[in-house]
Design a protein around this motif. Structure first.
Motif, mmCIF file in Angstrom:
data_model
loop_
_atom_site.group_PDB
_atom_site.id
_atom_site.type_symbol
_atom_site.label_atom_id
_atom_site.label_comp_id
_atom_site.label_asym_id
_atom_site.label_seq_id
_atom_site.Cartn_x
_atom_site.Cartn_y
_atom_site.Cartn_z
ATOM 1 N N UNK A 3 35.730 48.482 60.450
ATOM 2 C CA UNK A 3 35.763 49.688 61.113
ATOM 3 C C UNK A 3 35.013 50.717 60.051
ATOM 4 N N UNK A 4 34.562 51.781 60.850
ATOM 5 C CA UNK A 4 34.089 53.050 60.223
ATOM 6 C C UNK A 4 34.899 53.911 59.736
ATOM 7 N N UNK A 5 34.878 54.495 58.639
ATOM 8 C CA UNK A 5 35.584 55.539 58.061
ATOM 9 C C UNK A 5 34.607 56.563 57.382
ATOM 10 N N UNK A 6 35.074 57.791 57.499
ATOM 11 C CA UNK A 6 34.382 59.104 56.750
ATOM 12 C C UNK A 6 35.271 59.586 55.599
ATOM 13 N N UNK A 7 34.799 59.486 54.469
ATOM 14 C CA UNK A 7 35.534 59.905 53.184
ATOM 15 C C UNK A 7 35.174 61.421 52.653
ATOM 16 N N UNK A 8 35.485 62.407 52.618
ATOM 17 C CA UNK A 8 34.952 63.532 52.252
ATOM 18 C C UNK A 8 35.871 64.054 51.142
ATOM 19 N N UNK A 9 35.228 64.787 50.177
ATOM 20 C CA UNK A 9 35.802 64.883 48.854
ATOM 21 C C UNK A 9 35.327 66.186 48.124
ATOM 22 N N UNK A 76 40.382 66.421 45.524
ATOM 23 C CA UNK A 76 40.743 66.778 46.929
ATOM 24 C C UNK A 76 39.754 65.946 47.914
ATOM 25 N N UNK A 77 40.655 65.034 48.699
ATOM 26 C CA UNK A 77 39.757 64.154 49.578
ATOM 27 C C UNK A 77 40.699 63.943 51.014
ATOM 28 N N UNK A 78 39.769 63.632 51.905
ATOM 29 C CA UNK A 78 40.206 63.340 53.168
ATOM 30 C C UNK A 78 39.480 62.089 53.622
ATOM 31 N N UNK A 79 40.307 61.142 54.498
ATOM 32 C CA UNK A 79 39.938 59.849 54.929
ATOM 33 C C UNK A 79 39.808 59.853 56.322
ATOM 34 N N UNK A 80 38.987 59.751 57.333
ATOM 35 C CA UNK A 80 38.922 59.696 58.692
ATOM 36 C C UNK A 80 38.292 58.523 59.432
ATOM 37 N N UNK A 81 39.065 58.024 60.492
ATOM 38 C CA UNK A 81 38.507 56.901 61.175
ATOM 39 C C UNK A 81 37.306 57.682 62.067
ATOM 40 N N UNK A 82 36.125 57.127 61.886
ATOM 41 C CA UNK A 82 34.799 57.659 62.502
ATOM 42 C C UNK A 82 34.962 57.524 63.949
ATOM 43 N N UNK A 270 31.575 67.114 58.583
ATOM 44 C CA UNK A 270 30.449 67.378 57.984
ATOM 45 C C UNK A 270 30.617 68.850 57.293
ATOM 46 N N UNK A 271 31.560 69.490 57.300
ATOM 47 C CA UNK A 271 31.769 70.834 56.738
ATOM 48 C C UNK A 271 32.784 70.883 55.829
ATOM 49 N N UNK A 272 32.350 71.022 54.498
ATOM 50 C CA UNK A 272 33.490 71.073 53.455
ATOM 51 C C UNK A 272 33.671 72.773 53.034
ATOM 52 N N UNK A 273 34.970 73.287 52.633
ATOM 53 C CA UNK A 273 35.166 74.446 52.208
ATOM 54 C C UNK A 273 34.738 74.678 50.924
ATOM 55 N N UNK A 274 34.090 75.773 50.343
ATOM 56 C CA UNK A 274 33.842 75.899 49.199
ATOM 57 C C UNK A 274 33.880 77.403 48.822
ATOM 58 N N UNK A 275 35.460 77.773 48.669
ATOM 59 C CA UNK A 275 35.838 78.947 48.726
ATOM 60 C C UNK A 275 35.554 79.718 50.015
ATOM 61 N N UNK A 276 34.822 80.941 49.836
ATOM 62 C CA UNK A 276 34.558 81.694 50.920
ATOM 63 C C UNK A 276 33.202 81.128 51.515
#
Length: 282
Positions: A3-9, A76-82, A270-276
């Motif tokens: 399975x394909x996953x997407x990890x953002x951190x 801080x991380x999130x794992x998503x099923x692609x 594809x979008x990660x928050x970086x403060x404002x």
């Protein structure tokens, strides 16, 4: 079967983070298919998005192993099923160009969404929603009944387990409480004339002033009106030969395109928050 996953951190920057993440995935049989990272020297933060193929552990077991890995890195991380489309609710008022564009792109397979409902303070688009087989909820909003209307809206958002709320020209100001409840998962679109041309008929005001650029901005919703972290912007050039109707049509096209890009990038994680601000891995 893999399975394909997407990890953002994101985490405080330090040497060896890319090595640590890739090593973690390699040791568990992961095969990296796409990776991008960014070091913000101003804040000292590191951001990363990794898409990888995986076949050894179930989603929840992989999540459970990520927790102790991330803790010492203050990550801080999130794992998503692609392959899992993002559940979304769209809110709209009486201008339907962005709604129509999003529905068409979604139905054409261009947006990885699962549009669960359309919420509106007017009835104008119930037939459009029916044509796409999407439930339509008409919730009138008045000054006296705003709190009750927002409670009903939020009830629908939560019952549909929406991961994304799109304000596709929804012309009501959300309360601070609603903004906080939707933090990081609500996207708004508006023209980019602000703060110059406020209020009604901004394209008429812009035409009267002879502007040469028409723009649109998509951003996350915050309690600070129209000041949330920006996801995407674009402009179109105009000149003296354009009528006010031309201005309006060009503006609507630009709004639709900018919102579609922002929704696509968000739904692809594809979008990660970086403060404002935002970090976008395109």
């Amino acid at each position: 079967m893999s399975s394909a996953y997407i990890l953002t951190l994101s985490c405080p920057d330090r040497p060896g983070i890319v090595h640590a993440v890739s090593g973690f995935l390699y040791e568990r049989g992961g095969n990296i298919e796409e990776a991008a990272q960014y070091n913000d020297h101003g804040t000292g933060l590191f951001f990363m998005r990794v898409r990888f193929a995986y076949g050894q552990l179930a989603h929840e077991e992989l999540r459970s192993q990520l927790r102790p890995f991330a803790e010492p890195l203050k990550m801080s991380w999130r794992l998503h099923a692609a392959a899992q489309p993002m559940r979304a609710v769209i809110m709209v008022s009486k201008e339907g160009h962005c709604l129509n564009d999003l529905l068409f792109r979604w139905k054409s397979g261009l947006l990885p969404l699962d549009i669960r409902a359309i919420v509106s303070n007017h009835r104008d688009f119930y037939q459009l929603a029916a044509g796409y087989n999407v439930p339509f909820h008409h919730i009138p909003v008045t000054a006296a009944g705003k709190a009750q209307a927002e409670a009903r809206q939020y009830e629908i958002i939560e019952s549909e387990q929406a991961e994304l709320v799109v304000l596709a020209r929804y012309m009501q100001i959300l309360s601070d409480g609603m903004c906080h409840r939707l933090a990081g998962r609500a996207i708004n679109i508006h023209h980019s004339f602000l703060p110059s041309f406020k209020g009604a008929k901004p394209y008429y005001q812009a035409h009267d002033r002879g502007v040469k650029l028409i723009g649109a901005t998509a951003h996350y919703v915050t309690a600070d009106l129209d000041e949330g972290p920006i996801i995407e912007q674009d402009v179109a050039r105009v000149d003296h030969s354009k009528t006010v109707e031309d201005f309006t049509a060009i503006g609507r096209d630009t709004e639709s395109l900018v919102l579609a890009r922002a929704v696509k990038w968000h739904s692809e994680h594809r979008v990660l928050l970086n403060g404002h601000r935002t970090v976008i891995f395109r």
